[in-house]
Motif scaffolding. Structure first.
Motif, mmCIF file in Angstrom:
data_model
loop_
_atom_site.group_PDB
_atom_site.id
_atom_site.type_symbol
_atom_site.label_atom_id
_atom_site.label_comp_id
_atom_site.label_asym_id
_atom_site.label_seq_id
_atom_site.Cartn_x
_atom_site.Cartn_y
_atom_site.Cartn_z
ATOM 1 N N TYR A 35 55.690 -4.292 -62.164
ATOM 2 C CA TYR A 35 56.305 -3.020 -62.553
ATOM 3 C C TYR A 35 56.458 -2.118 -61.337
ATOM 4 C CZ TYR A 35 56.738 1.499 -64.976
ATOM 5 O OH TYR A 35 57.156 2.728 -65.415
ATOM 6 N N ARG A 36 57.657 -1.556 -61.147
ATOM 7 C CA ARG A 36 57.942 -0.765 -59.950
ATOM 8 C C ARG A 36 57.742 0.723 -60.161
ATOM 9 N NH1 ARG A 36 62.677 -0.305 -59.206
ATOM 10 N NH2 ARG A 36 63.140 -0.656 -61.398
ATOM 11 N N GLY A 37 57.523 1.137 -61.415
ATOM 12 C CA GLY A 37 57.280 2.545 -61.686
ATOM 13 C C GLY A 37 55.827 2.913 -61.467
ATOM 14 N N VAL A 38 55.461 4.109 -61.903
ATOM 15 C CA VAL A 38 54.087 4.600 -61.785
ATOM 16 C C VAL A 38 53.434 4.561 -63.166
ATOM 17 C CG1 VAL A 38 52.642 6.597 -61.249
ATOM 18 C CG2 VAL A 38 54.635 6.064 -59.823
ATOM 19 N N THR A 39 52.211 4.053 -63.223
ATOM 20 C CA THR A 39 51.464 3.973 -64.475
ATOM 21 C C THR A 39 50.237 4.859 -64.406
ATOM 22 O OG1 THR A 39 52.153 1.666 -64.810
ATOM 23 C CG2 THR A 39 50.256 2.439 -66.075
ATOM 24 N N LEU A 40 50.028 5.670 -65.452
ATOM 25 C CA LEU A 40 48.782 6.417 -65.618
ATOM 26 C C LEU A 40 48.086 5.867 -66.851
ATOM 27 C CD1 LEU A 40 50.127 8.384 -63.581
ATOM 28 C CD2 LEU A 40 49.011 10.239 -64.809
ATOM 29 N N LEU A 41 46.861 5.407 -66.677
ATOM 30 C CA LEU A 41 46.099 4.759 -67.735
ATOM 31 C C LEU A 41 44.834 5.553 -68.018
ATOM 32 C CD1 LEU A 41 45.209 2.308 -69.534
ATOM 33 C CD2 LEU A 41 44.300 1.280 -67.434
ATOM 34 N N ALA A 77 59.980 -1.308 -72.836
ATOM 35 C CA ALA A 77 61.293 -1.909 -73.039
ATOM 36 C C ALA A 77 62.418 -1.213 -72.290
ATOM 37 C CB ALA A 77 61.614 -1.956 -74.532
ATOM 38 N N SER A 78 62.333 0.099 -72.127
ATOM 39 C CA SER A 78 63.420 0.839 -71.479
ATOM 40 C C SER A 78 63.254 0.927 -69.968
ATOM 41 C CB SER A 78 63.528 2.245 -72.070
ATOM 42 O OG SER A 78 62.316 2.955 -71.875
ATOM 43 N N ASP A 79 62.318 0.134 -69.414
ATOM 44 C CA ASP A 79 62.078 0.131 -67.966
ATOM 45 C C ASP A 79 61.874 1.545 -67.438
ATOM 46 O OD1 ASP A 79 61.739 -1.005 -65.457
ATOM 47 O OD2 ASP A 79 63.869 -0.875 -64.958
ATOM 48 N N PRO A 80 60.833 2.242 -67.923
ATOM 49 C CA PRO A 80 60.655 3.662 -67.588
ATOM 50 C C PRO A 80 60.261 3.880 -66.133
ATOM 51 C CG PRO A 80 58.719 2.840 -68.721
ATOM 52 C CD PRO A 80 59.740 1.736 -68.775
ATOM 53 N N GLN A 81 60.555 5.074 -65.654
ATOM 54 C CA GLN A 81 60.107 5.459 -64.322
ATOM 55 C C GLN A 81 58.609 5.764 -64.323
ATOM 56 O OE1 GLN A 81 63.170 8.567 -64.538
ATOM 57 N NE2 GLN A 81 63.606 8.105 -62.389
ATOM 58 N N LEU A 82 58.112 6.271 -65.457
ATOM 59 C CA LEU A 82 56.710 6.664 -65.581
ATOM 60 C C LEU A 82 56.161 6.089 -66.874
ATOM 61 C CD1 LEU A 82 54.372 8.416 -64.447
ATOM 62 C CD2 LEU A 82 55.288 10.325 -65.783
ATOM 63 N N LEU A 83 55.049 5.363 -66.780
ATOM 64 C CA LEU A 83 54.422 4.736 -67.939
ATOM 65 C C LEU A 83 53.082 5.413 -68.189
ATOM 66 C CD1 LEU A 83 54.355 2.456 -70.067
ATOM 67 C CD2 LEU A 83 53.315 0.985 -68.316
ATOM 68 N N LEU A 84 52.903 5.984 -69.380
ATOM 69 C CA LEU A 84 51.696 6.715 -69.740
ATOM 70 C C LEU A 84 50.967 5.969 -70.844
ATOM 71 C CD1 LEU A 84 53.322 10.276 -69.859
ATOM 72 C CD2 LEU A 84 52.177 9.177 -67.909
ATOM 73 N N LEU A 85 49.746 5.559 -70.579
ATOM 74 C CA LEU A 85 48.955 4.776 -71.527
ATOM 75 C C LEU A 85 47.677 5.536 -71.858
ATOM 76 C CD1 LEU A 85 49.241 1.313 -69.717
ATOM 77 C CD2 LEU A 85 50.706 2.180 -71.537
ATOM 78 N N VAL A 133 47.260 4.155 -61.891
ATOM 79 C CA VAL A 133 46.207 5.146 -61.718
ATOM 80 C C VAL A 133 45.381 5.215 -62.996
ATOM 81 C CG1 VAL A 133 45.666 7.549 -61.191
ATOM 82 C CG2 VAL A 133 47.706 6.477 -60.193
ATOM 83 N N ALA A 134 44.106 4.855 -62.910
ATOM 84 C CA ALA A 134 43.200 4.995 -64.049
ATOM 85 C C ALA A 134 42.679 6.424 -64.072
ATOM 86 C CB ALA A 134 42.038 4.011 -63.932
#
Length: 345
Positions: free
Chosen positions: A186-192, A152-160, A34-35
Motif C-alpha cells: 500500500y502506497r498511502g498512509v495508514t493510521l492504526l 477498495a477505493s485505493d485511498p490516500q489515507l487509511l484509518l483503522l 503508524v500504530a
C-alpha cells in the motif's frame, strides 16, 4: 483484479487541535503504517475522526500536498478509507454492495465498482459471501468486509480504529496476516489505533503514543518498546517504568528507568540485601502469566504507582501472595535501564 487509477502519494502532515480533547502534530511518509497507542480516553479515536473530518478542529490536514482543511473538505471529498470500531456496515446492503459503495459514490460505474469489490472480497477469502447481508455474517467475516470496503477505493489515507477488537484470537491472527500482506504494497498512509503490542510490533513501522490528548512519544516500534515513556506503553510491552521527579510531566531531558517484572524480588518483609530500588504496597491483582504468576502491586512508597512482578507459583503459595497482601518489591541496579526522554518527533 481491476483496480482504480492510482496517484502519486507524498504522505501526511497534520496539526490538530480539538478543544479539551486533543492537541497533536503528526507527519508520516508514503507507505508508512503508524500504530496509535495509549490508554482509553487519551484521544486516539478523536485523532482519526479529526483527520476524517468527523469532528470540529483547528489546525491543518495535508495529504499528498493537498490541504483537506483550507478550504475544508467534506468527509466524502477526502480520499480516505475508515474502519470504525463498530464496523458501521450498511445493514440493508450486501457485502458486495458495501464494498462497492465508496467507489460508486465517486462515480465509478456500478459494474466496474462491483468487479473491484468482488476482487477485494476474494482477496480476504470471503468472495463466496458477496450476497449476504451484514446480519448474516460472523464477526470476523463482517470485519473483513469493513476492511475491504476501506481499501477498495485505493485511498490516500487509511484509518483503522481497533480493527481486531472483539475477534477470537485465531480469527484476529488470520486477519492480521491478511492485512499485513496488503499494507506491504500500500502506497498511502495508514493510521492504526490499537491496544495490542503485537499490532504495533508486526504491522507498524512507527508508533505514536497519545496520552491525555497529547503526543507523549513517537519512534520506531523497537525504540518505543525499549524505552517507554508512559506507564501504558510499559504495560503493553511487559515492562515497569518509573520517572525521576514524579509529577513533573513529560519533557525533554527527564530521566526514566525501566525493568522487567521477572527482575523484581517480592518479599513480605523489608529486604536487607543490596537492592538499591525498593517499594512497598498492597497487591492489587494476581494472575497467571505463562509459567509464572504476575502480581500488580499498588506501591505507596517511595512513589505511588503500579508495578508488575513475576514470581513462581510455588513462591506465590508459600508467601500467601493474594490481593490485599502488603509486600515489598526490590530491584538491583544492574537490572535497571536508565534513559532520558527525547522530544516527540
Amino acid at each position: 483484479m481491476t483496480r482504480p487509477v492510482t496517484r502519486p502519494v507524498t504522505g501526511l502532515e497534520a496539526q490538530i487541535h480539538v478543544p479539551d480533547r486533543l492537541d497533536a502534530t503528526i507527519t508520516a511518509p508514503p507507505g508508512s503504517v503508524v500504530a496509535v497507542i495509549g490508554p482509553n480516553g487519551a484521544g486516539k479515536t478523536t485523532l482519526l475522526r479529526a483527520l476524517a473530518g468527523l469532528v470540529e478542529m483547528t489546525g491543518h490536514v495535508t495529504v499528498d500536498t493537498e490541504s483537506w482543511t483550507d478550504p475544508p473538505r467534506l468527509v466524502r471529498e477526502r480520499h480516505l478509507g475508515f474502519v470504525f470500531q463498530d464496523r458501521s456496515l450498511f445493514p440493508h446492503l450486501t457485502a458486495l454492495a458495501n464494498v462497492a459503495f465508496g467507489l460508486q459514490s465517486r462515480r465509478t460505474p456500478r459494474r466496474a465498482a462491483e468487479q473491484v469489490a468482488q476482487g477485494w472480497l476474494d482477496r480476504f477469502a470471503i468472495g463466496h459471501l458477496a450476497k449476504r447481508l451484514p446480519g448474516e455474517l460472523s464477526g470476523g467475516q463482517a470485519q473483513r468486509v469493513a476492511i475491504a470496503r476501506a481499501l477498495a477505493s485505493d485511498p490516500q489515507l487509511l484509518l483503522l480504529d481497533e480493527p481486531f477488537a472483539g475477534l477470537d484470537v485465531g480469527v484476529a491472527t488470520g486477519l492480521r496476516i491478511e492485512l499485513a500482506r496488503h499494507l506491504a504494497d500500500y502506497r498511502g498512509v495508514t493510521l492504526l489505533v490499537t491496544h495490542d503490542a503485537i499490532d504495533a510490533l508486526t504491522l507498524a513501522d512507527r508508533v505514536l503514543v497519545v496520552d491525555e490528548g497529547r503526543v507523549a512519544q513517537s519512534g520506531s516500534p523497537q525504540e518505543v518498546a525499549a524505552r517507554p515513556l508512559t506507564e501504558h506503553v510499559a504495560r503493553l510491552v511487559g515492562l515497569n517504568v518509573i520517572r525521576d521527579g514524579e509529577g513533573e510531566g513529560e519533557g525533554e531531558g527527564q530521566t526514566y528507568r525501566s525493568f522487567t517484572p521477572s527482575s523484581v524480588t517480592v518479599s513480605v518483609h523489608r529486604p536487607e540485601g543490596s537492592a538499591r530500588h525498593q517499594w512497598h504496597g498492597p497487591i492489587a491483582s494476581v494472575a497467571p502469566h505463562g509459567d509464572a504468576v504476575r502480581l500488580l502491586v499498588a506501591t505507596q512508597e517511595p512513589t505511588r504507582q503500579e508495578l508488575l512482578a513475576d514470581v513462581t507459583p510455588g513462591a506465590a503459595t508459600e508467601l500467601g501472595l493474594t490481593p490485599g497482601r502488603e509486600v515489598w518489591l526490590s530491584v538491583k541496579e544492574t537490572a535497571v535501564q536508565t534513559y532520558a526522554a527525547d522530544r516527540p518527533r
